[in-house]
Design a protein around this motif. Structure first.
Motif, PDB file in Angstrom:
ATOM      1  N   GLY A 280      63.588  76.407  12.539  1.00 54.67           N
ATOM      2  CA  GLY A 280      64.214  75.096  12.670  1.00 54.67           C
ATOM      3  C   GLY A 280      63.178  74.003  12.737  1.00 54.67           C
ATOM      4  O   GLY A 280      62.022  74.209  12.372  1.00 54.67           O
ATOM      5  N   PRO A 281      63.587  72.811  13.195  1.00 56.81           N
ATOM      6  CA  PRO A 281      62.613  71.729  13.390  1.00 56.81           C
ATOM      7  C   PRO A 281      61.610  72.090  14.490  1.00 56.81           C
ATOM      8  O   PRO A 281      61.859  72.984  15.294  1.00 56.81           O
ATOM      9  CB  PRO A 281      63.483  70.540  13.803  1.00 56.81           C
ATOM     10  CG  PRO A 281      64.750  71.137  14.304  1.00 56.81           C
ATOM     11  CD  PRO A 281      64.951  72.417  13.561  1.00 56.81           C
ATOM     12  N   ALA A 282      60.473  71.406  14.484  1.00 56.28           N
ATOM     13  CA  ALA A 282      59.405  71.778  15.416  1.00 56.28           C
ATOM     14  C   ALA A 282      59.227  70.766  16.547  1.00 56.28           C
ATOM     15  O   ALA A 282      58.561  71.057  17.526  1.00 56.28           O
ATOM     16  CB  ALA A 282      58.087  71.936  14.653  1.00 56.28           C
ATOM     17  N   SER A 283      59.805  69.565  16.421  1.00 55.85           N
ATOM     18  CA  SER A 283      59.645  68.604  17.498  1.00 55.85           C
ATOM     19  C   SER A 283      60.888  67.744  17.614  1.00 55.85           C
ATOM     20  O   SER A 283      61.754  67.785  16.740  1.00 55.85           O
ATOM     21  CB  SER A 283      58.418  67.723  17.231  1.00 55.85           C
ATOM     22  OG  SER A 283      58.643  66.953  16.069  1.00 55.85           O
ATOM     23  N   GLY A 284      60.960  66.999  18.696  1.00 58.42           N
ATOM     24  CA  GLY A 284      62.087  66.120  18.917  1.00 58.42           C
ATOM     25  C   GLY A 284      63.146  66.772  19.789  1.00 58.42           C
ATOM     26  O   GLY A 284      62.980  67.891  20.275  1.00 58.42           O
ATOM     27  N   SER A 285      64.274  66.040  20.022  1.00 55.31           N
ATOM     28  CA  SER A 285      65.363  66.577  20.815  1.00 55.31           C
ATOM     29  C   SER A 285      66.050  67.685  20.027  1.00 55.31           C
ATOM     30  O   SER A 285      66.281  67.554  18.828  1.00 55.31           O
ATOM     31  CB  SER A 285      66.379  65.488  21.132  1.00 55.31           C
ATOM     32  OG  SER A 285      65.840  64.591  22.058  1.00 55.31           O
ATOM     33  N   ALA A 286      66.383  68.736  20.711  1.00 54.52           N
ATOM     34  CA  ALA A 286      67.024  69.855  20.028  1.00 54.52           C
ATOM     35  C   ALA A 286      67.791  70.668  21.054  1.00 54.52           C
ATOM     36  O   ALA A 286      67.760  70.388  22.255  1.00 54.52           O
ATOM     37  CB  ALA A 286      65.993  70.714  19.310  1.00 54.52           C
ATOM     38  N   ALA A 287      68.506  71.648  20.562  1.00 52.33           N
ATOM     39  CA  ALA A 287      69.222  72.532  21.459  1.00 52.33           C
ATOM     40  C   ALA A 287      69.092  73.957  20.955  1.00 52.33           C
ATOM     41  O   ALA A 287      68.972  74.190  19.752  1.00 52.33           O
ATOM     42  CB  ALA A 287      70.681  72.131  21.549  1.00 52.33           C
ATOM     43  N   VAL A 288      69.071  74.883  21.899  1.00 49.08           N
ATOM     44  CA  VAL A 288      69.078  76.297  21.541  1.00 49.08           C
ATOM     45  C   VAL A 288      70.521  76.779  21.698  1.00 49.08           C
ATOM     46  O   VAL A 288      71.171  76.511  22.701  1.00 49.08           O
ATOM     47  CB  VAL A 288      68.133  77.100  22.447  1.00 49.08           C
ATOM     48  CG1 VAL A 288      68.407  78.590  22.334  1.00 49.08           C
ATOM     49  CG2 VAL A 288      66.688  76.783  22.098  1.00 49.08           C
TER      50      VAL A 288
END
Lengths: 398, 284, 267
Positions: A280-288
Motif C-alpha cells: 500500500g502507500p508508505a506514508s500519511g494517514s492510513a488504516a490497517v
C-alpha cells in the motif's frame, strides 16, 4: 424490422458472445446531480458481473444507461462490439429483469414470455417450443396459463428470468432482482441464477446492494460509490484486498486501526507499530484493515491493562498455543463489549484503546473462556492486514 | 426517455384536447369576463353597479349563506356515515357505497323532480311536518325547500372525499393512542380527526363551490323572489341580454372559487408532508 | 371487533338516517310514474302504465331521448379519445408544463356550472352554435373531458412505470408497447372516464338550457320544460327509467369484478 436482422443469426445459447464496454460514461440528471461519473468498464462475454454499492451510488443508473432507459450525458456504450449509445431500449436486444419483475398483469405467464419473441422471424411452432423450453429452464412447466397474480413471488421471479432470456439476448441485465423475496427464497434463487447462467452462457450484469449476493454469484464485482467505480475485482480480491476504507467497510466486516504510516508495511497505532502488507502507500494517514475471522484471541490483559500474553496461559484463561495463535505478529489490547452466538461461530465485539470498536469471530470448537468486560489481547498475521488510505475527515463525513 | 422526440410526442398527444378546451371553454369564460370590464365603457362600472345594487348584493349574500349552510349540514351528515363506511368490512362497505353512488350517478333532473313531489303542498314532507304539529310551512318556492333539496343532492360529493381519506387512515394509530391511555374520544379527537382533515377540506370546498354555481334546483324549487346567484345570472342573460352584468357576477364567483381552491390546495398539501416529492430519481 | 373498530349505536342510527336521506327521495318518482291521473299526488290514487306509453310514443319525448343518446355517444367517443391521448401526453411530459396543461383541461370541472353555461352561450351565440347539434357536442365535450383526464391520469399514476420499460427491453416499439401493455393497464380508467363522459352529457341541464331551441332538445331539457310548464307524470316515468339504468350501471362493477385484489395492491 431491425430486431429481426439483429437476431436472425442468433448463435446457439452456449456460444459466448456479447461483452459490454463502457467508455467514460457520465450521467448528469436535469437537477444537476451526477448519477454516474466517468465510468469505464469492460465486461467479458459470458461473464457474471455484479454492480455493488449503497443506494444512490450510481449502480442502477449505470445499468439504465446500458439498457437504454437513461441516456448518458457523455461517453460511449458498446454491446457485443456494436455502439448502442444512441439506440432506444427496444433496439438493443438485451434481456432485462426488473426489481419488481414488471410482469404484464393482464397476460398469462406464457403470454408474458411470448411477448419478446414477437417480430423476430420465428414460426409459431418455434415460438411454442421456445416458450416450453424456457418454462422448463426456470422449472415452471405447467404454470404457463396462470396470470402473474396467481403465482408466488419466487415464481414471478422465474417468469421474469424466462421472459428476458427466451429470445436469447447476448446480455442479461438484472436490477436488484432478489430484493422483493424473503431470505430463504433469495438463497434458493441465487443458486438457480448461477445454474441458469452456466446453462445459457449469456453475459449477466447484476445490480445489488447485498454483499452476500455479490460475493456468492459473481465472477467479478464492480464496486460503486457516489457515482464512481471504486474497485473492480473477483469477490476474493475485493474481500481480501480492499483498496479503500469504503470497500473494506461496505463489503464484509472489519477491524480498522487508524494511524500514521511509518514506511511500507508499518503503521503507527498509538504507541505500537502494526505490521501489514507492504504494497500500500508508505506514508500519511492510513488504516490497517483486518477481517474478524483473521483476528485471534491470544491472551488476556491484566487489570492495569498491560498485555500479558504469556501470563494468560498460566492463569489458564487462554492458551494461545492451543488456539494456534503463537505466531501472531501483531497484538493489540481490547475489551470485550459483547458476545453473540451465531451457531457456526461466536461474534465477539471489542473496544480498542483508541475507542474504536471491532469484531472477532471465535470458533465454536474451543470457545475462549471470556466474559463481558474482560480485557483481552487479540492478534493477527501481517499477511492478513491490508493498509488503506484514510480520507480527509470532511470528505469522510459525507 | 425524456428526449426531445418523446416530449414532441407528448405535446402532440395533448394538443387536440387542449385546443378544444381552450377554444370552446377557456376563451368563452375569458371573453365573458372581459366584457364585464369593457362594456359599456372600459373600467369597473359593472362592478360599481354590482356592489351598489341592493338586490344583487342581497342575492350574493343569500347565495353564500345557503352554500355555507348546505356545506355544514352535508358535512355533519356525511362525516359519521363515511366514518362508519371505513369501519365496516368489504360487504357492508360496498352496500353503503352503493347507496352513495346511486344518487351520485342519477340524473339531476330526476332528483330535482323527486324533490318537487316531496316538497309540494300536501306532499309527504308537509304531511310529516303536519304530523309534528308544524302546519303551513312553505317548502316549495322557499329558501328552506331549496336548502333541503340541495343538501340531499350534494351529499354524495361530501361522502366520497371523506371516505377516500378515511380509508387511507391507519386504524392502528388509534390502537396506539388507546395503548397509551387515551380515551376513545381523545384518541378520535387527537389522532383520527386531524388525519381526516384533508377529506373534510376537499369535500367542503367541493360542496361549497357546487352550491355557489347551482342553478337547476333553486330555479325549479325556489322562487324568483328569493333567487340565488345562478338565477340572477340567468335572468341577466336570458331576459335582459346583459352579458357584461352577468360577466361581472361570474368573475366574482370565479374569484371565490379560485381562492377557495388555492387555500385548500395549499392547506391539504401542507397537511400531508412528503405526499409528493419531485426531483432526480436514482435508486441505484 | 376490538375497541377501535366498534361502531356505537348512535353512529349506526345516524348512518341509517343518512342512507334513507340518500336514497329515499329518489324512489318517490316510481309510484308517481304509475299514476292513473295527470297528477303528482303522492302516493297516487290509481295505477296505470299510461305515462310509459306516452314516453315512448310522444314524438316530443322520443326525439329528446334520441338527441340525448346521439349527443351522449358522440361526446363519449370524442372525450375518450382526446382525453386519453391528453392524459398520456401529460403523463409523459411531466413537470410544470404538464401541471399547467392539466389545470386548463380540468378547468371546466371547477368553474361554477352557471358561469360555464353563460360563458359558453355568450360566445356560441356569436358563432351560431346555438340550437344545433354541433353546439351541444362542443359544449358537452368540454364539460365532460375533465372526467376522462382525471380517471385516466389516476390510472396511469397507479400503473407500474416499469411495464413500459419492460416492453421496450423486450423489443417492442412505442406503438406495440401502447397497444399491448399501456392500454390494457389503463383500460379500467378509460372505461370509467367514458362512463363519466356519457353520464355528464346525458345529465347536463344548464348549458343545454341555453343552447336549446324548440327544434333540438335533450332529455333533461324536455324534463325541465315539462316540469316548468305542466303537470305531466311522463317525467316520473323518465326518471324511473333513468333510475333503473343508473342502478344497473352502479351495480355492474360489483357483478363483473374479476380482480378482487384491487384494494390489496393500492393500499
Amino acid at each position: 424490422m431491425t430486431d429481426r436482422s439483429a437476431t436472425a443469426a442468433q448463435p446457439a445459447p452456449t456460444t459466448r458472445t456479447g461483452g459490454v464496454r463502457l467508455d467514460r460514461v457520465t450521467k448528469r440528471f436535469r437537477s444537476g446531480t451526477i448519477g454516474v461519473d466517468d465510468v469505464s468498464l469492460t465486461v467479458e462475454p459470458g461473464e457474471f458481473v455484479t454492480f455493488l454499492g449503497p443506494s444512490g451510488s450510481g449502480k442502477t443508473t449505470t445499468l439504465n444507461t446500458i439498457a437504454g432507459f437513461a441516456k448518458p450525458s457523455s461517453g460511449r456504450i458498446e454491446i457485443a462490439g456494436a455502439d448502442v449509445t444512441a439506440l432506444p431500449p427496444s433496439k438493443r436486444n438485451l434481456g432485462v429483469v426488473f426489481q419488481n419483475y414488471a410482469l404484464f398483469p393482464h397476460m398469462t405467464v406464457r403470454e408474458n414470455i411470448a411477448f419478446g419473441l414477437h417480430g423476430r422471424g420465428l414460426s409459431k411452432a418455434e415460438i411454442g417450443a421456445r416458450i416450453e423450453e424456457s418454462l422448463a429452464m426456470v422449472r415452471l412447466d405447467g404454470l404457463g396459463d396462470r396470470t402473474p397474480k396467481q403465482i408466488s413471488g419466487g415464481q414471478q421471479q422465474r417468469v421474469a428470468l424466462a421472459r428476458a432470456l427466451v429470445y436469447r439476448p447476448p446480455v442479461l441485465l438484472m436490477d436488484e432482482p432478489l430484493g422483493a423475496l424473503d431470505k430463504a427464497l433469495r438463497d434458493r434463487m441465487q443458486v438457480e441464477i448461477s445454474r441458469i447462467h452456466r446453462e445459457v452462457g449469456t453475459t449477466f450484469l447484476f445490480v445489488t446492494h447485498d454483499q452476500g449476493e455479490a460475493l456468492g454469484l459473481s465472477d467479478r464485482i464492480v464496486l460503486f460509490d457516489r457515482g464512481r467505480v471504486v474497485q473492480v475485482g473477483t469477490p476474493a480480491e475485493l474481500y481480501e484486498r480492499p483498496a479503500s476504507l469504503f470497500a473494506a467497510e461496505f463489503l464484509g466486516e472489519s477491524n480498522v486501526f487508524r494511524g500514521e504510516l511509518a514506511g511500507p508495511g508499518a503503521l503507527r497505532f498509538g504507541e505500537q507499530t502494526l505490521r501489514c502488507m507492504g504494497d500500500g502507500p508508505a506514508s500519511g494517514s492510513a488504516a490497517v484493515v483486518v477481517r474478524p475471522e483473521r483476528l485471534r484471541l491470544v491472551g488476556t490483559a491484566d487489570a492495569s491493562g498491560r498485555a500479558d500474553a504469556s501470563g494468560g496461559a498460566a492463569r489458564g484463561a487462554i492458551d494461545p498455543a492451543a488456539r494456534g495463535a503463537a505466531g501472531a505478529e501483531n497484538r493489540v489490547e481490547a475489551r470485550v463489549v459483547n458476545i453473540a452466538y451465531f451457531g457456526a461461530f461466536r461474534r465477539v465485539t471489542l473496544r480498542y484503546a483508541d475507542g474504536s470498536s471491532g469484531l472477532l469471530h471465535d470458533g465454536v470448537d474451543a470457545p475462549a473462556p471470556i466474559a463481558l468486560g474482560d480485557p483481552v489481547v487479540v492478534g493477527w498475521d501481517a499477511e492478513h492486514a491490508v493498509v488503506v488510505p484514510v480520507p480527509a475527515p470532511a470528505e469522510h463525513a459525507a | 426517455m425524456s428526449s426531445a422526440r418523446s416530449r414532441g410526442w407528448a405535446v402532440l398527444l395533448l394538443l387536440p384536447a387542449l385546443v378544444v378546451v381552450l377554444v370552446f371553454f377557456v376563451y368563452p369564460v375569458f371573453a365573458l369576463s372581459a366584457r364585464s370590464f369593457l362594456e359599456p365603457t372600459p373600467g369597473f362600472s359593472q362592478y360599481v353597479d354590482l356592489v351598489t345594487n341592493e338586490t344583487t348584493v342581497t342575492i350574493l349574500v343569500r347565495t353564500l349563506v345557503v352554500a355555507l349552510l348546505v356545506t355544514v349540514v352535508t358535512l355533519l351528515l356525511a362525516y359519521p356515515y363515511a366514518y362508519l363506511m371505513s369501519l365496516f368490512g368489504p360487504g357492508m362497505r360496498t352496500f353503503l357505497l352503493f347507496l352513495v353512488l346511486l344518487p351520485f350517478w342519477s340524473s339531476l333532473m330526476a332528483r330535482t323532480f323527486a324533490w318537487i313531489v316531496l316538497l309540494q303542498p300536501s306532499g309527504p314532507v308537509a304531511g310529516f311536518l303536519g304530523f309534528l304539529g308544524l302546519d303551513g310551512v312553505k317548502l316549495l318556492g322557499s329558501q328552506l325547500g331549496v336548502t333541503i333539496a340541495m343538501t340531499q343532492v350534494l351529499l354524495p360529493f361530501m361522502v366520497l372525499p371523506l371516505f377516500n381519506t378515511m380509508t387511507g387512515i391507519d386504524r392502528r394509530l388509534l390502537s396506539a393512542a388507546h395503548s397509551m391511555g387515551a380515551s376513545r374520544f381523545r384518541a378520535f379527537r387527537t389522532v383520527y380527526l386531524p388525519l381526516s382533515v384533508p377529506g373534510v377540506a376537499a369535500g367542503s370546498v367541493l360542496v361549497f363551490i357546487l352550491s355557489l354555481g347551482f342553478w337547476v334546483t333553486p330555479r325549479l324549487i325556489g322562487s324568483p323572489q328569493q333567487s340565488l346567484v345562478g338565477q340572477l345570472i340567468e335572468t341577466k342573460v336570458g331576459k335582459l341580454l346583459d352579458f357584461p352584468g352577468a360577466g361581472a357576477i361570474s368573475v366574482v364567483l370565479l374569484v371565490i372559487t379560485v381562492v377557495l381552491l388555492l387555500a385548500v390546495g395549499g392547506g391539504v398539501r401542507a397537511l400531508v408532508p412528503g405526499a409528493k416529492t419531485d426531483g432526480g430519481r436514482d435508486d441505484g | 371487533m376490538d375497541e377501535t373498530t366498534r361502531a356505537g349505536w348512535g353512529l349506526r342510527l345516524w348512518a341509517i338516517l343518512v342512507a334513507v336521506l340518500l336514497v329515499a327521495p329518489l324512489l318517490v318518482v316510481v309510484p308517481i310514474s304509475f299514476a292513473e291521473k295527470r297528477s303528482f299526488k303522492f302516493p297516487p290514487d290509481g295505477l296505470s302504465v299510461d305515462w310509459y306509453v306516452n314516453l315512448f310514443t310522444d314524438q316530443r319525448w322520443t326525439s329528446a331521448i334520441g338527441t340525448s343518446i346521439l349527443v351522449g355517444v358522440l361526446v363519449t367517443l370524442i372525450c375518450t379519445v382526446l382525453g386519453t391521448a391528453a392524459a398520456l401526453g401529460i403523463h409523459r411530459l411531466g413537470g410544470r408544463v404538464a401541471a399547467l396543461v392539466t389545470g386548463v383541461l380540468v378547468a371546466p370541472m371547477i368553474v361554477p356550472g352557471i358561469v360555464s353555461a353563460v360563458a359558453i352561450y355568450s360566445v356560441y351565440l356569436r358563432w351560431q352554435l346555438t340550437g344545433n347539434l354541433l353546439g351541444f357536442l362542443l359544449a358537452h365535450t368540454v364539460l365532460a373531458i375533465p372526467f376522462v383526464i382525471v380517471t385516466v391520469t389516476s390510472s396511469l399514476s397507479t400503473t407500474d412505470p416499469m411495464l413500459e420499460r419492460a416492453a421496450a427491453s423486450l423489443g417492442a416499439g412505442p406503438w406495440r408497447t401502447f397497444v399491448r401493455v399501456t392500454l390494457p393497464a389503463i383500460a379500467p380508467g378509460v372505461g370509467a372516464g367514458a362512463l363519466f363522459a356519457f353520464v355528464t352529457s346525458f345529465d347536463e341541464v344548464v348549458a343545454a338550457s341555453f343552447l336549446q331551441s324548440p327544434a333540438i332538445r335533450t332529455l333533461p331539457i324536455e324534463m325541465f320544460v315539462s316540469v316548468t310548464n305542466e303537470v305531466d307524470p311522463t317525467i316520473a316515468a323518465v326518471s324511473t327509467v333513468i333510475l333503473a339504468l343508473t342502478t344497473a350501471i352502479v351495480l355492474l362493477p360489483a357483478f363483473t369484478r374479476r380482480r378482487p385484489s384491487q384494494k390489496a395492491s393500492s393500499s
